[in-house]
Design an enzyme around this catalytic site. Sequence first.
Site, mmCIF file in Angstrom:
data_model
loop_
_atom_site.group_PDB
_atom_site.id
_atom_site.type_symbol
_atom_site.label_atom_id
_atom_site.label_comp_id
_atom_site.label_asym_id
_atom_site.label_seq_id
_atom_site.Cartn_x
_atom_site.Cartn_y
_atom_site.Cartn_z
ATOM 1 N N LYS A 22 12.003 6.962 1.587
ATOM 2 C CA LYS A 22 11.538 6.245 0.392
ATOM 3 C C LYS A 22 10.790 7.182 -0.559
ATOM 4 C CE LYS A 22 7.472 3.853 0.273
ATOM 5 N NZ LYS A 22 6.567 3.974 -0.874
ATOM 6 N N ASN A 23 9.803 7.911 -0.022
ATOM 7 C CA ASN A 23 8.938 8.662 -0.922
ATOM 8 C C ASN A 23 9.612 9.898 -1.517
ATOM 9 O OD1 ASN A 23 6.988 6.740 -0.749
ATOM 10 N ND2 ASN A 23 5.718 7.831 0.761
ATOM 11 N N CYS A 117 0.691 -0.446 -3.349
ATOM 12 C CA CYS A 117 -0.060 -1.118 -2.291
ATOM 13 C C CYS A 117 -1.556 -1.063 -2.549
ATOM 14 C CB CYS A 117 0.235 -0.449 -0.944
ATOM 15 S SG CYS A 117 1.866 -0.802 -0.310
ATOM 16 N N ARG A 122 -6.600 4.229 -6.649
ATOM 17 C CA ARG A 122 -5.458 5.148 -6.737
ATOM 18 C C ARG A 122 -5.437 5.807 -8.118
ATOM 19 N NH1 ARG A 122 -0.416 2.797 -3.382
ATOM 20 N NH2 ARG A 122 -0.064 5.022 -3.167
ATOM 21 N N ILE A 124 -5.080 8.590 -11.217
ATOM 22 C CA ILE A 124 -4.050 9.595 -11.526
ATOM 23 C C ILE A 124 -4.656 10.723 -12.369
ATOM 24 C CG2 ILE A 124 -2.041 8.074 -11.266
ATOM 25 C CD1 ILE A 124 -1.968 7.970 -14.400
ATOM 26 N N ILE A 328 -7.740 9.293 3.761
ATOM 27 C CA ILE A 328 -7.010 9.308 2.479
ATOM 28 C C ILE A 328 -7.271 8.029 1.668
ATOM 29 C CG2 ILE A 328 -4.752 9.671 1.364
ATOM 30 C CD1 ILE A 328 -5.342 11.986 3.240
ATOM 31 N N ARG A 398 9.761 -3.309 0.473
ATOM 32 C CA ARG A 398 9.650 -2.184 -0.480
ATOM 33 C C ARG A 398 10.079 -0.871 0.161
ATOM 34 N NH1 ARG A 398 4.197 -1.156 -1.976
ATOM 35 N NH2 ARG A 398 5.312 0.697 -2.579
#
Length: 421
Positions: A22-23, A117, A122, A124, A328, A398
């Site tokens: 996926k990633n 999620c 998160r 940027i 993380i 997902r």
Amino acid sequence: MEKIIVNGPCRLEGEVTISGAKNAAVAILPATLLVAGKCHLENVPNISDIRAFVKILESLGSKIEYVSEHEMIIDNTNIHTTVAPYDLTSKFRASYYLLGALLSRFGNAQISLPGGCNIGARPIDQHIKAFETLGAEVEVKRGNVYATSKKLEASSIFFDVVTVGGTINAILAATLVPGTTTIENCAKEPHIVDVANFLNSVGASIKGAGTDVIKVTGVKSLKQTSSYAIIPDQIEAGTFMVAAAATKGDVLIKNCIPKHMEPISAKLEESGAEVIEYEDSIRVRMNKSPKAINIKTLPYPGFPTDMQPQFGTYLTLATGSSMIVESIWESRFQYTAELVKMGATISYHDRTAMFTGVKELYGSPVKAMDLRAGAAMIIAGLTAHGATEIYDIHHIERGYENIVDKFKALGANIEYEITND
Ligand code: EPU
């Protein structure tokens, strides 16, 4: 409403084939925007994040033809806008890769602030720092990110934190910029190497991916000459490895890269499981309750945060107490409340959770709090006595292709249930 029902306990046995990563796929699809022509991709996972990305690319002007379920040809000759639709980009995190790719090829890009999620803050800021270092102007206002540049220039980017998305975005942004851009303190995850390999296969010059210094020498244009196959999904493979051990099963996990699995294999072995590596598959066998172990999540090659909920679930049935430190994502222990409903003994404070092993879990209604937490609930259901009903399964879809059928083929009693409420 859709839910997954697992009737446990069961012992998993047999073979499972892992899908494309996926990633890696959610980065390689937008990376094709750097090619003013056709790209042929293989081993693309059939998951909802990819279907969403296909819609986004089509809205920009990409022509996408599915050759088969996992193979597509993307033609980015006629991109007519660099403004990505808010409703689609706001739903998932990887939409931020559109910024690097569109900025590099067209000099501007607009997306919504990325979603994804709910596992912690998160930001940027490191992505933005990379674009600005290359000479772009970036503005965040009213939920949108606007990036523009008259001319990007090669430069040196140093990340303050190790970031997977930031590293890939810096590579994307620098690929068509004349001169050599040096990116330092890079993340080293396998999918970063895969994105670099894809870009090099279409004519880019990227050296050092998989180490903490990456050098990108800009090229004028890119062109694909042969198709590119996306690597297997490290986390899907790891999820089946843990499920095999948790159910005291015996499973051959096919189409994986054992080297990528090392942090996961090491922890399974420490807990008492037998892990046998072959060239492109791994067999996991277990015939007893796991021993308690301690885990700290770290960037690759450390233990992956995306395997933390699955291991936490496994350790609820260990002999003794295990500790997990999540370094993380600060909100990645939300799934533990669901496991407690199933009889687990877990407490957590801040980024540290203690799992005191219990003899058994019992089935109960639970929620998939996020993608990996959802996979963890399936593992819990496989080990628990009685029926576990898992709600909010759109999170699971997902990132896991055909997860119910794959577990069923290993002997699990697992079904989708769709009701009209
Ligand atoms: N960070 C910043 N500033 C930034 C970017 C990141 O402070 O500009 C921080 C984050 O807050 C976090 C740490 O750096 O504490 C690492 O974040 P990273 O950027 O590496 O994560 P990401 O690129 O947003 C990807 C995966 C995640 C996976 C993480 C860590 C994709 C699309 N997502 O996210 O995958 O957890 O790397 O390995 O590649 C998942 O698949 O379930 C998933 C959440």
